[in-house]
Design a protein around this motif. Structure first.
Motif, mmCIF file in Angstrom:
data_model
loop_
_atom_site.group_PDB
_atom_site.id
_atom_site.type_symbol
_atom_site.label_atom_id
_atom_site.label_comp_id
_atom_site.label_asym_id
_atom_site.label_seq_id
_atom_site.Cartn_x
_atom_site.Cartn_y
_atom_site.Cartn_z
ATOM 1 N N THR A 179 -4.901 12.359 -9.785
ATOM 2 C CA THR A 179 -4.824 12.115 -8.512
ATOM 3 C C THR A 179 -3.694 10.902 -8.058
ATOM 4 N N ARG A 180 -3.273 10.377 -9.005
ATOM 5 C CA ARG A 180 -2.191 9.371 -8.845
ATOM 6 C C ARG A 180 -0.966 9.708 -8.369
ATOM 7 N N PHE A 181 -0.664 9.275 -7.333
ATOM 8 C CA PHE A 181 1.007 9.674 -6.974
ATOM 9 C C PHE A 181 1.951 9.212 -7.950
ATOM 10 N N GLY A 182 2.770 10.047 -8.312
ATOM 11 C CA GLY A 182 3.891 9.418 -9.253
ATOM 12 C C GLY A 182 3.553 9.497 -10.737
ATOM 13 N N ASP A 183 2.397 9.984 -11.024
ATOM 14 C CA ASP A 183 1.914 9.866 -12.267
ATOM 15 C C ASP A 183 2.532 10.850 -13.501
ATOM 16 N N LEU A 184 3.950 11.269 -13.189
ATOM 17 C CA LEU A 184 4.737 11.957 -14.119
ATOM 18 C C LEU A 184 4.897 11.066 -15.411
ATOM 19 N N ARG B 36 0.822 -1.226 -0.059
ATOM 20 C CA ARG B 36 0.192 -0.064 0.070
ATOM 21 C C ARG B 36 0.801 1.266 0.070
ATOM 22 N N LEU B 37 0.285 2.270 -0.410
ATOM 23 C CA LEU B 37 0.798 3.637 -0.367
ATOM 24 C C LEU B 37 0.590 4.391 0.949
ATOM 25 N N VAL C 164 -18.473 11.453 15.097
ATOM 26 C CA VAL C 164 -17.177 11.334 14.364
ATOM 27 C C VAL C 164 -16.244 11.809 15.444
ATOM 28 N N GLU C 165 -15.221 10.952 16.006
ATOM 29 C CA GLU C 165 -14.110 11.312 16.709
ATOM 30 C C GLU C 165 -12.938 11.657 15.888
ATOM 31 N N SER C 166 -12.716 10.860 14.930
ATOM 32 C CA SER C 166 -11.469 11.136 14.172
ATOM 33 C C SER C 166 -11.669 10.490 12.674
ATOM 34 N N PHE C 167 -11.034 11.143 12.018
ATOM 35 C CA PHE C 167 -11.114 10.794 10.437
ATOM 36 C C PHE C 167 -9.766 11.289 9.655
ATOM 37 N N ARG C 168 -9.459 10.508 8.819
ATOM 38 C CA ARG C 168 -8.294 10.720 7.885
ATOM 39 C C ARG C 168 -8.254 11.893 7.399
ATOM 40 N N ALA C 169 -7.224 12.872 7.295
ATOM 41 C CA ALA C 169 -6.962 13.967 6.705
ATOM 42 C C ALA C 169 -6.312 13.982 5.398
ATOM 43 N N ASP C 170 -4.965 13.497 5.436
ATOM 44 C CA ASP C 170 -4.288 13.302 4.248
ATOM 45 C C ASP C 170 -4.640 12.247 3.469
ATOM 46 N N ASN C 171 -4.574 12.452 2.010
ATOM 47 C CA ASN C 171 -4.972 11.534 1.189
ATOM 48 C C ASN C 171 -4.080 11.582 -0.228
ATOM 49 N N ILE C 172 -3.003 10.881 0.193
ATOM 50 C CA ILE C 172 -2.028 10.589 -1.017
ATOM 51 C C ILE C 172 -2.408 9.687 -1.799
ATOM 52 N N ALA C 173 -2.970 8.542 -1.423
ATOM 53 C CA ALA C 173 -3.472 7.330 -2.451
ATOM 54 C C ALA C 173 -4.686 7.573 -2.879
ATOM 55 N N PHE C 174 -5.439 8.715 -2.475
ATOM 56 C CA PHE C 174 -6.728 8.879 -2.996
ATOM 57 C C PHE C 174 -7.479 7.460 -2.921
#
Length: 503
Positions: A411-416, A72-73, A483-493
């Motif tokens: 949205t893809r990481f590294g899609d150069l 996984r990323l 909701v107490e917590s939820f992911r913030a960063d979303n590098i892997a979409f």
């Protein structure tokens, strides 16, 4: 053959780690009936078979929730083991040996090395719904099943990009036994399993109690499709949904400021908002036209107008999470007079209108209006044509050449690597760039890879192969009463729900 081993002792490991807002532990006393998480999302997936289309909606709702890959990323851009509890890479970088965790598919069958071989083979198989990731798996020369829990994959050459692809939708492992029904009933090994797809309304998942890893705290999840941003906010206010994910109308955020039970969460993504131009079509074959377009756009004003001031301007095809990131905004500062001169130098003929195809996302429609006005202000003749998401995927993103310009979100990481394939919808064809991308992908070290990719970035930015606009932030709103917590960063979409905690 000697291998370099990568596993839980060196990396974070197979358990998913996300950037969270709030506490990361669940309350043991939370009643089960309260653990139904309702999430408002803007776009409905065109299909559920994750191999059959490149829609980010198909990936976002399923990846790491319903389906998983060998790796996984992570949200810092590194690769971590997932269904592979560890993996070993041969010194020449061409052979990967994966040791599998003890996992069970949602259909009750155990995960085996045969499923890995079957899944990788699907990308080149002749089937009713061909895999859209065939090119990303083309380097695979062979897959050898060593035993039920060990599989070896041999590549034709070393490739950093292949392992990154394996961390995304291309690397998902499916059940050989049930793949034939994947479109109607997706089966994976993830912590949540498919329940129902109510077309035009919602996608429903529930917790998979036989999950091999740490079970999520949520017991049921409903992705509710709400295209209108104001309706999304209203649904959150009334309690019809608990989370608004991937908010693409940030100008509405002031309307929730001060609400005692609503909290805005913000993080980073690998997303790039771009104005894609068809490099294979007149007048965009002339670099001066493409340069003029870039100089005609006030990116700061665009961000304020269509994204509420959230997001940072970019003029090169990279964002700050990319290891090869370079800031090119000073190279393409807003300069309408220069844009007009470039158009004149190129002999631009405004008698024939050009069209921006606008997919249905709110930011895309608003961006199209802003961009059309900006381009018309420097003497171009630009119109807007709204297009539905499924049509955009089929008629534009699939590589069709019958378009002028379109708003894209990559949205893809590294899609150069897209710039090495003229079949991608940019239709950019530069052998030097293709050679540099291949050199970087097969580089002996990360440093050598990043140096090659940075050179690619400089070339495609100078060529204005696309017109990058701004870096997409991850924006959402949670109801803190639920909701107490939820992911913030979303590098892997991926709308990764494995660590979401409800009150």
């Amino acid at each position: 053959m000697k291998f370099f081993k990568i596993g839980t002792s060196l990396l974070v490991g197979a358990l998913v780690v996300t950037t969270l807002v709030g506490c990361s532990t669940a309350s043991e006393g939370t009643p089960a009936q309260d653990r139904h998480l309702r999430i408002a999302v803007e776009v409905e997936p065109p299909a559920l078979n994750i191999f059959g289309n490149r829609s980010s909606a198909t990936t976002e709702y399923q990846l790491y929730n319903m389906v998983e890959g060998l790796v996984r990323l992570s949200d810092d851009g590194t690769i971590e083991p997932l269904l592979a509890e560890s993996y070993e890479i041969s010194p020449d970088g061409t052979t990967y040996k994966f040791s599998l965790v003890d996992a069970t598919f949602h259909d009750g069958t155990p995960l085996t090395a045969d499923d890995v071989k079957f899944s990788i083979g699907l990308h080149n198989a002749d089937q009713a719904v061909p895999s859209v990731f065939k090119a990303e798996m083309a380097l695979v020369e062979g897959v050898e099943v060593i035993d039920d829990k060990t599989v070896s994959v041999t590549l034709s050459r070393p490739s950093w990009g292949w392992l990154t692809s394996m961390a995304g939708p291309a690397g998902v492992i499916v059940s050989e036994q049930s793949y034939a029904t994947q479109e109607a009933n997706p089966v994976g090994t993830g912590p949540l399993k498919f329940v129902e797809w109510r077309r035009g309304d919602s996608l429903v998942l529930e917790r998979f109690d036989e999950y091999w890893g740490e079970k999520p705290q949520v017991e049921k999840v409903t992705f509710k499709y709400i295209a209108d941003p104001n309706a999304q906010i209203n649904a959150l206010r009334t309690g019809a949904v608990d989370v608004l994910d991937d908010l693409t109308s940030p100008e509405l955020l002031p309307t929730v400021e001060g609400a005692p039970n609503l909290e805005v969460i913000q993080g980073k993504t690998a997303g790039k908002i771009i104005l894609a131009v068809n490099n294979a079509r007149e007048p965009f074959t002339d670099v001066r036209i493409r340069e003029a377009i870039s100089f005609a756009i006030d990116r700061d004003a665009l961000i304020k107008s269509v994204y509420g001031g959230y997001g940072d301007p970019i003029a090169g095809y990279s964002v700050t999470v990319d290891p090869w990131y370079v800031d090119f905004t000073t190279d393409y500062q807003y300069d309408p007079d220069r844009a007009k001169q470039l158009l004149a130098d190129a002999g631009y003929d405004a008698s024939t209108p050009l069209t921006i195809l606008a997919p249905p996302q709110s930011f895309a429609r608003k961006s199209s209006e802003f961009l059309a006005n900006s381009l018309n202000a420097v003497g171009m003749n630009v119109e807007i044509q709204n297009i539905e998401w499924a049509s955009w995927i089929a008629d534009v993103f699939s590589g069709a050449q019958d378009y002028d310009m379109t708003i894209g979100i990559q949205t893809r990481f590294g899609d150069l690597y897209y710039f090495g394939n003229p079949g991608i919808y940019y239709h950019y064809d530069n052998p030097e760039v293709a050679a540099l991308l291949a050199e970087g992908d097969a580089a002996a070290t990360i440093e050598d890879r990043d140096a090659a990719y940075e050179e690619v970035l400089r070339i495609v930015t100078k060529d204005v192969a696309t017109v990058p606009l701004f870096e997409q932030p991850a924006l959402g709103i949670i109801n803190t009463n639920k909701v107490e917590s939820f992911r913030a960063d979303n590098i892997a979409f991926s709308i990764n729900l494995t660590s979401a905690v409800m009150k």
